[in-house]
Design a protein around this motif. Sequence first.
Motif, short mmCIF file in Angstrom:
data_model
loop_
_atom_site.label_atom_id
_atom_site.label_comp_id
_atom_site.label_asym_id
_atom_site.label_seq_id
_atom_site.Cartn_x
_atom_site.Cartn_y
_atom_site.Cartn_z
N LYS A 21 -88.77 80.59 -15.11
CA LYS A 21 -89.98 80.86 -14.33
C LYS A 21 -90.25 82.37 -14.31
CE LYS A 21 -91.64 79.85 -9.65
NZ LYS A 21 -91.96 78.52 -9.26
N ALA A 22 -89.17 83.15 -14.08
CA ALA A 22 -89.33 84.60 -13.94
C ALA A 22 -89.85 85.22 -15.24
CB ALA A 22 -88.00 85.23 -13.54
N MET A 162 -89.40 88.97 -10.00
CA MET A 162 -89.22 88.32 -11.31
C MET A 162 -88.50 89.26 -12.28
SD MET A 162 -90.54 85.40 -10.83
CE MET A 162 -90.80 85.09 -9.12
#
Length: 404
Positions: A21-22, A162
């Motif tokens: 996701k990051a 992130m």
Amino acid sequence: MLLSREEEKMWNGEYGPAVEKAIRVVVRVGESLGATQLVKVSHVHASGISYKNVGEPGRLFIKHLASMGARVSVFSTMNPAGMDLECWTQMGVPQEFAQAQREIVESLVKMGFHHVPTCTPYLIRRPSLGERLAWGESSAVGMANTYYGATTNREGGPLALMSAIVGRTYYAGLHLKENRVPRVRIVLDERVRRGLGDPGVAGALGYVVGEIVGDTVPLLEGARSMNFDSIRAYVAAAGATGNIALTVIEGITPGWRELLKMSDSMERVQVEWSDITRVFEQARAESPDLVFVGCPHATVSEMKMLLEVLEGCKRVRSDIEIWVSTSRNVYLEAKEIGLIERLARFGVIVVRDTCPMVSPVTARFRRVVTVSAKSLFYLPRTNGVETSLVPFNMLGEVLCGEGG
Ligand code: F3S
């Protein structure tokens, strides 16, 4: 975006859903800014930590990240929270707020963030020349680029999170040398130059320069008399009224000569002493109920300057509260040399981990006097407070009672 093999593995989820996701977020943001690759960073500083600012969406987002196993992959620090994490009851912070704030900080610490919330991450770990960072918090970003010669864009809170997970940021903006070249030459009159040892004056200069140049990189000429605290005050204000993440200060910014050579033409702007006094005079908080020092978080030398002012008064006014906000590492340093105790004798309240702009408890103050031009910009906007700026050398006129 061209990804390395390692980054491709992250993208494909081989390191788990949090990393996947990051990296997808960092890549997408980078692509929208024209980046064609990522760069490794060695220190991330995340803003957007105060529950006052991020509220429930922020708390849930950070908690969710921690619970899905997200962990930082590089040294990571966090910006101030909405309260002193130890003395929040004395500060008058409501229980509900404290619980939510603690959850945010605990989630970040669980992810591997350094446990000290402060806007002065450079006092926890000094950035080195040319080092690549991904920092939020405009005043810290200004210091990293302007004073330490490190390289960082001004990152938003979630994006910095992130970057902390993947240890990378997008290769664009100030990471490219050509974007670090100054485009506006700021020339100072003699009186401004002489005043720059006072962080209040340097902050007012930052306030003016930010208004003039917006988000361009300025060159500051004739400002060699600026000291460490003056530079902090200057970059904090310039990042508030403008979007300045780097000022090339002649004689101070590492590599300033080379950057100057790369600049073909520069617009010239003269700043007069009257421009500085305009900032001091734009608002006058008559009968203040708070005097505030510590934006960015105060250093030991600023606390000493405040003490000197107080010790110079025959009588200190008892109808004004005096607050200093600082980090817990600087607090400990000040405590060791007896500074906290000496300030306390004059009723000074030193809070850690937080500041008036990100804490709910300062809403009770209506008229604030500060030595910080960044606070002059934000306090009226975030807290609706009448705020005025004074230089350190005039603080005595506010704090000393009748008879000086
Ligand atoms: Fe720091 Fe708060 Fe000022 S976070 S820079 S003391 S607004």
